[in-house]
Design a protein around this motif. Structure first.
Motif, PDB file in Angstrom:
ATOM      1  N   SER A 160       0.827  -1.212   0.000  1.00  0.00           N
ATOM      2  CA  SER A 160       0.000   0.000   0.000  1.00  0.00           C
ATOM      3  C   SER A 160       0.856   1.255   0.000  1.00  0.00           C
ATOM      4  O   SER A 160       0.499   2.266  -0.610  1.00  0.00           O
ATOM      5  N   SER A 161       2.020   1.191   0.654  1.00  0.00           N
ATOM      6  CA  SER A 161       2.912   2.351   0.697  1.00  0.00           C
ATOM      7  C   SER A 161       3.514   2.649  -0.672  1.00  0.00           C
ATOM      8  O   SER A 161       3.804   3.809  -0.986  1.00  0.00           O
ATOM      9  N   MET A 162       3.716   1.622  -1.479  1.00  0.00           N
ATOM     10  CA  MET A 162       4.235   1.848  -2.832  1.00  0.00           C
ATOM     11  C   MET A 162       3.297   2.752  -3.622  1.00  0.00           C
ATOM     12  O   MET A 162       3.751   3.611  -4.392  1.00  0.00           O
ATOM     13  N   ILE A 163       2.003   2.584  -3.417  1.00  0.00           N
ATOM     14  CA  ILE A 163       1.013   3.437  -4.080  1.00  0.00           C
ATOM     15  C   ILE A 163       0.899   4.780  -3.361  1.00  0.00           C
ATOM     16  O   ILE A 163       0.919   5.845  -3.978  1.00  0.00           O
ATOM     17  N   GLY A 164       0.810   4.723  -2.031  1.00  0.00           N
ATOM     18  CA  GLY A 164       0.627   5.934  -1.250  1.00  0.00           C
ATOM     19  C   GLY A 164       1.759   6.930  -1.417  1.00  0.00           C
ATOM     20  O   GLY A 164       1.522   8.133  -1.583  1.00  0.00           O
ATOM     21  N   TYR A 165       3.003   6.453  -1.381  1.00  0.00           N
ATOM     22  CA  TYR A 165       4.147   7.355  -1.517  1.00  0.00           C
ATOM     23  C   TYR A 165       4.205   7.994  -2.896  1.00  0.00           C
ATOM     24  O   TYR A 165       4.683   9.120  -3.046  1.00  0.00           O
ATOM     25  N   LEU A 166       3.740   7.298  -3.908  1.00  0.00           N
ATOM     26  CA  LEU A 166       3.706   7.870  -5.255  1.00  0.00           C
ATOM     27  C   LEU A 166       2.749   9.057  -5.298  1.00  0.00           C
ATOM     28  O   LEU A 166       3.102  10.135  -5.801  1.00  0.00           O
ATOM     29  N   PHE A 167       1.537   8.867  -4.757  1.00  0.00           N
ATOM     30  CA  PHE A 167       0.543   9.939  -4.753  1.00  0.00           C
ATOM     31  C   PHE A 167       0.895  11.046  -3.764  1.00  0.00           C
ATOM     32  O   PHE A 167       0.375  12.159  -3.872  1.00  0.00           O
ATOM     33  N   ASP A 168       1.761  10.745  -2.824  1.00  0.00           N
ATOM     34  CA  ASP A 168       2.171  11.767  -1.848  1.00  0.00           C
ATOM     35  C   ASP A 168       3.367  12.572  -2.336  1.00  0.00           C
ATOM     36  O   ASP A 168       3.369  13.801  -2.266  1.00  0.00           O
ATOM     37  N   THR A 169       4.393  11.884  -2.816  1.00  0.00           N
ATOM     38  CA  THR A 169       5.663  12.534  -3.133  1.00  0.00           C
ATOM     39  C   THR A 169       5.550  13.498  -4.300  1.00  0.00           C
ATOM     40  O   THR A 169       6.095  14.613  -4.261  1.00  0.00           O
ATOM     41  N   LEU A 170       4.849  13.098  -5.365  1.00  0.00           N
ATOM     42  CA  LEU A 170       4.750  13.955  -6.551  1.00  0.00           C
ATOM     43  C   LEU A 170       4.136  15.317  -6.249  1.00  0.00           C
ATOM     44  O   LEU A 170       4.773  16.350  -6.506  1.00  0.00           O
ATOM     45  N   PRO A 171       2.918  15.394  -5.703  1.00  0.00           N
ATOM     46  CA  PRO A 171       2.353  16.720  -5.438  1.00  0.00           C
ATOM     47  C   PRO A 171       3.121  17.491  -4.384  1.00  0.00           C
ATOM     48  O   PRO A 171       3.268  18.720  -4.490  1.00  0.00           O
ATOM     49  N   PHE A 172       3.637  16.800  -3.359  1.00  0.00           N
ATOM     50  CA  PHE A 172       4.351  17.508  -2.295  1.00  0.00           C
ATOM     51  C   PHE A 172       5.594  18.207  -2.822  1.00  0.00           C
ATOM     52  O   PHE A 172       5.788  19.409  -2.602  1.00  0.00           O
ATOM     53  N   VAL A 173       6.465  17.475  -3.500  1.00  0.00           N
ATOM     54  CA  VAL A 173       7.727  18.053  -3.967  1.00  0.00           C
ATOM     55  C   VAL A 173       7.478  19.153  -4.998  1.00  0.00           C
ATOM     56  O   VAL A 173       8.109  20.209  -4.965  1.00  0.00           O
ATOM     57  N   ILE A 174       6.537  18.933  -5.914  1.00  0.00           N
ATOM     58  CA  ILE A 174       6.264  19.920  -6.955  1.00  0.00           C
ATOM     59  C   ILE A 174       5.719  21.216  -6.356  1.00  0.00           C
ATOM     60  O   ILE A 174       6.182  22.322  -6.683  1.00  0.00           O
ATOM     61  N   ILE A 175       4.743  21.111  -5.448  1.00  0.00           N
ATOM     62  CA  ILE A 175       4.150  22.318  -4.850  1.00  0.00           C
ATOM     63  C   ILE A 175       5.131  23.008  -3.911  1.00  0.00           C
ATOM     64  O   ILE A 175       5.255  24.241  -3.910  1.00  0.00           O
ATOM     65  N   ALA A 176       5.863  22.232  -3.122  1.00  0.00           N
ATOM     66  CA  ALA A 176       6.724  22.818  -2.100  1.00  0.00           C
ATOM     67  C   ALA A 176       8.026  23.385  -2.645  1.00  0.00           C
ATOM     68  O   ALA A 176       8.541  24.376  -2.116  1.00  0.00           O
ATOM     69  N   LEU A 188      15.464  14.845  -8.924  1.00  0.00           N
ATOM     70  CA  LEU A 188      16.239  14.031  -7.997  1.00  0.00           C
ATOM     71  C   LEU A 188      15.535  13.910  -6.654  1.00  0.00           C
ATOM     72  O   LEU A 188      15.531  12.843  -6.037  1.00  0.00           O
ATOM     73  N   MET A 189      14.925  15.000  -6.199  1.00  0.00           N
ATOM     74  CA  MET A 189      14.205  14.979  -4.927  1.00  0.00           C
ATOM     75  C   MET A 189      13.026  14.019  -4.994  1.00  0.00           C
ATOM     76  O   MET A 189      12.784  13.259  -4.054  1.00  0.00           O
ATOM     77  N   ILE A 190      12.281  14.058  -6.097  1.00  0.00           N
ATOM     78  CA  ILE A 190      11.126  13.166  -6.239  1.00  0.00           C
ATOM     79  C   ILE A 190      11.581  11.707  -6.203  1.00  0.00           C
ATOM     80  O   ILE A 190      11.016  10.881  -5.462  1.00  0.00           O
ATOM     81  N   ALA A 191      12.605  11.398  -7.000  1.00  0.00           N
ATOM     82  CA  ALA A 191      13.080  10.016  -7.088  1.00  0.00           C
ATOM     83  C   ALA A 191      13.653   9.536  -5.757  1.00  0.00           C
ATOM     84  O   ALA A 191      13.314   8.447  -5.271  1.00  0.00           O
ATOM     85  N   PHE A 192      14.511  10.365  -5.160  1.00  0.00           N
ATOM     86  CA  PHE A 192      15.172   9.925  -3.936  1.00  0.00           C
ATOM     87  C   PHE A 192      14.197   9.854  -2.768  1.00  0.00           C
ATOM     88  O   PHE A 192      14.275   8.933  -1.945  1.00  0.00           O
ATOM     89  N   GLN A 193      13.284  10.819  -2.672  1.00  0.00           N
ATOM     90  CA  GLN A 193      12.318  10.789  -1.572  1.00  0.00           C
ATOM     91  C   GLN A 193      11.446   9.542  -1.637  1.00  0.00           C
ATOM     92  O   GLN A 193      11.165   8.915  -0.617  1.00  0.00           O
ATOM     93  N   TYR A 194      11.017   9.202  -2.850  1.00  0.00           N
ATOM     94  CA  TYR A 194      10.172   8.016  -2.998  1.00  0.00           C
ATOM     95  C   TYR A 194      10.913   6.764  -2.544  1.00  0.00           C
ATOM     96  O   TYR A 194      10.398   5.974  -1.751  1.00  0.00           O
ATOM     97  N   VAL A 195      12.143   6.610  -3.027  1.00  0.00           N
ATOM     98  CA  VAL A 195      12.931   5.425  -2.682  1.00  0.00           C
ATOM     99  C   VAL A 195      13.274   5.419  -1.195  1.00  0.00           C
ATOM    100  O   VAL A 195      13.190   4.381  -0.527  1.00  0.00           O
ATOM    101  N   ALA A 196      13.643   6.596  -0.665  1.00  0.00           N
ATOM    102  CA  ALA A 196      14.034   6.682   0.742  1.00  0.00           C
ATOM    103  C   ALA A 196      12.858   6.373   1.664  1.00  0.00           C
ATOM    104  O   ALA A 196      12.989   5.614   2.630  1.00  0.00           O
TER     105      ALA A 196
END
Length: 222
Positions: A160-176, A188-196
């Motif tokens: 579930s986190s694999m899906i949740g982190y995708l929907f979380d990381t993209l809007p968060f990093v782009i807006i912030a 790089l932030m999007i990719a690394f945050q998702y993996v981390a």
């Protein structure tokens, strides 16, 4: 028609303390993550992430615990409560920015204003990602639980986190951070945050989820 499970403890007389503790920690970790996210961390100029990435997966872990033990409906209520608390954080800290301070504390006031003027943008991005990510995480975890008939907790927490982190990381990093860092660093932030986040969830969050769930169920049994 798929049914959304209700609180499995609904008809049992148990102490509300475990739910209160999990909820309090869940809300606190999200607030802390939003404040920590002001600082961007860099390793070797290759890996970029905000400092909140370290604490954020543990909030997700507690979201998994809420869904696992009290059901999607209860988890959704706590998610909306956390949403409200984030808004309160922004309003209160912004009031602090507007309030005057003495001249001899101008350096402290400037540091406060610098951090908490940026926090609203962080929180807007976080709220967008939070609702998309946490709600989808809870929903998918519930569905995986139904498919696996309650077995393999690790599969539903990580899956579930694999899906949740995708929907979380993209809007968060782009807006912030869009316009604040370069496009290269943004990707790089999007990719690394998702993996981390997913790695922390898998290697630290999921084992902790087992411990917390066992503790709560022990309280129920007793």
């Amino acid at each position: 028609m798929n049914k959304v499970s209700e609180n499995p403890f609904k008809n049992r007389t148990i102490s509300p303390v475990p739910l209160m503790i999990v909820t309090a920690l869940f809300v606190t970790l999200y607030l802390v993550s939003n404040i920590m996210a002001v600082k961007v961390v860099s390793f070797f100029n290759l890996f970029y992430f905000d400092a909140g990435t370290v604490t954020f997966p543990f909030a997700y872990m507690l979201g998994d615990v809420l869904t696992e033990l009290w059901g999607y409906r209860t988890a959704k209520k706590v998610i909306w409560l956390t949403f409200l608390c984030n808004i309160v954080l922004v309003v209160c800290t912004q009031i602090g920015v507007w309030m005057p301070s003495p001249d001899y504390l101008s350096d402290t006031a400037e540091a406060y204003n610098h951090v908490f003027t940026y926090v609203p943008r962080i929180v807007v991005g976080s709220l967008a990602g939070f609702l998309c990510g946490e709600l989808s995480n809870a929903w998918f975890m519930e569905r995986i639980k139904m498919k696996t008939k309650g077995r393999h907790l690790w599969l539903r927490t990580i899956g579930s986190s694999m899906i949740g982190y995708l929907f979380d990381t993209l809007p968060f990093v782009i807006i912030a951070f869009a316009g604040v860092v370069s496009m290269h660093d943004l990707l790089l932030m999007i990719a690394f945050q998702y993996v981390a986040k997913l790695s922390i969830e898998a290697f630290f969050g999921t084992p902790m989820a087992y411990v917390v769930i066992r503790w709560v169920r022990g309280k129920v049994a007793s």
